[in-house]
Write a protein that holds these residues in place. Structure first.
Motif, mmCIF file in Angstrom:
data_model
loop_
_atom_site.group_PDB
_atom_site.id
_atom_site.type_symbol
_atom_site.label_atom_id
_atom_site.label_comp_id
_atom_site.label_asym_id
_atom_site.label_seq_id
_atom_site.Cartn_x
_atom_site.Cartn_y
_atom_site.Cartn_z
ATOM 1 N N GLU A 1 -47.192 16.131 2.115
ATOM 2 C CA GLU A 1 -46.279 15.238 1.229
ATOM 3 C C GLU A 1 -45.839 16.329 0.207
ATOM 4 N N GLY A 2 -46.692 17.524 0.014
ATOM 5 C CA GLY A 2 -46.605 18.352 -0.971
ATOM 6 C C GLY A 2 -45.205 19.416 -0.959
ATOM 7 N N PRO A 3 -45.385 20.383 -1.732
ATOM 8 C CA PRO A 3 -44.432 21.321 -1.768
ATOM 9 C C PRO A 3 -44.261 22.281 -0.270
ATOM 10 N N ALA A 4 -43.139 22.831 0.045
ATOM 11 C CA ALA A 4 -43.031 23.850 1.217
ATOM 12 C C ALA A 4 -42.463 24.959 0.575
ATOM 13 N N LEU A 5 -42.724 26.045 1.469
ATOM 14 C CA LEU A 5 -42.351 27.359 1.150
ATOM 15 C C LEU A 5 -41.298 27.720 2.063
ATOM 16 N N VAL A 6 -40.191 28.158 1.751
ATOM 17 C CA VAL A 6 -39.115 28.442 2.874
ATOM 18 C C VAL A 6 -38.774 29.932 3.035
ATOM 19 N N PHE A 7 -38.638 30.415 4.128
ATOM 20 C CA PHE A 7 -38.417 31.810 4.338
ATOM 21 C C PHE A 7 -37.543 31.953 5.363
ATOM 22 N N THR A 8 -36.657 33.066 5.272
ATOM 23 C CA THR A 8 -36.008 33.502 6.490
ATOM 24 C C THR A 8 -36.524 34.098 7.594
ATOM 25 N N ARG A 9 -36.044 33.912 9.038
ATOM 26 C CA ARG A 9 -36.568 34.526 10.032
ATOM 27 C C ARG A 9 -37.005 36.059 9.595
ATOM 28 N N ALA A 10 -36.192 36.819 9.050
ATOM 29 C CA ALA A 10 -36.314 38.200 8.889
ATOM 30 C C ALA A 10 -37.772 38.657 7.873
ATOM 31 N N GLU A 11 -38.000 37.640 7.114
ATOM 32 C CA GLU A 11 -39.188 37.556 6.332
ATOM 33 C C GLU A 11 -40.523 37.237 6.739
ATOM 34 N N VAL A 12 -40.414 36.401 7.950
ATOM 35 C CA VAL A 12 -41.296 35.807 8.650
ATOM 36 C C VAL A 12 -42.230 37.038 9.761
ATOM 37 N N ILE A 13 -40.904 37.575 10.109
ATOM 38 C CA ILE A 13 -41.241 38.640 11.321
ATOM 39 C C ILE A 13 -41.872 39.820 10.328
ATOM 40 N N ALA A 14 -41.304 40.195 9.308
ATOM 41 C CA ALA A 14 -41.922 41.271 8.631
ATOM 42 C C ALA A 14 -43.262 40.756 8.031
ATOM 43 N N PHE A 15 -43.659 39.523 7.800
ATOM 44 C CA PHE A 15 -45.090 39.193 7.189
ATOM 45 C C PHE A 15 -45.779 39.418 8.474
ATOM 46 N N LEU A 16 -45.668 38.782 9.567
ATOM 47 C CA LEU A 16 -46.336 38.832 10.996
ATOM 48 C C LEU A 16 -46.495 40.148 11.250
ATOM 49 N N ALA A 17 -45.491 41.060 11.172
ATOM 50 C CA ALA A 17 -45.847 42.439 11.627
ATOM 51 C C ALA A 17 -46.888 43.112 10.590
ATOM 52 N N GLY A 18 -46.895 42.939 9.341
ATOM 53 C CA GLY A 18 -47.803 43.418 8.389
ATOM 54 C C GLY A 18 -49.146 42.854 8.457
ATOM 55 N N ALA A 19 -49.281 41.643 9.057
ATOM 56 C CA ALA A 19 -50.686 41.012 9.246
ATOM 57 C C ALA A 19 -51.344 41.692 10.717
ATOM 58 N N ARG A 20 -50.373 41.920 11.572
ATOM 59 C CA ARG A 20 -50.703 42.362 12.802
ATOM 60 C C ARG A 20 -51.332 43.914 12.529
#
Length: 79
Positions: free
Chosen positions: A51-70
């Motif tokens: 029920e708490g807060p959510a963080l909202v990201f664009t598709r490009a932001e998620v792709i960049a994060f996942l690429a960095g994590a990988r």
């Protein structure tokens, strides 16, 4: 008109969201959940506080994060 969500929005106020948890999680460990909330946006929430807060990201932001994590760019951040 498509609804716009801002970071910190109450996750429970995002109507119609289908939250997904990683298969690697289990009923004993908390996990981050993700939901598509717009054509080009996803929201993340803490499964321990659905029920708490959510963080909202664009598709490009998620792709960049996942690429960095990988690529191991965040390996030093884990405990």
């Amino acid at each position: 008109m498509e609804q716009v969500f801002r970071n910190g929005v109450t996750a429970s106020s995002i109507g119609g969201a289908t939250w997904r948890k990683a298969r690697a999680s289990d009923s004993y460990n908390a996990c981050v959940e993700i939901a598509r909330v717009a054509e080009d946006e996803v929201a993340l929430r803490n499964s321990r506080f659905p029920e708490g807060p959510a963080l909202v990201f664009t598709r490009a932001e998620v792709i960049a994060f996942l690429a960095g994590a990988r690529a191991g760019e965040f390996d030093g951040m884990t405990v």
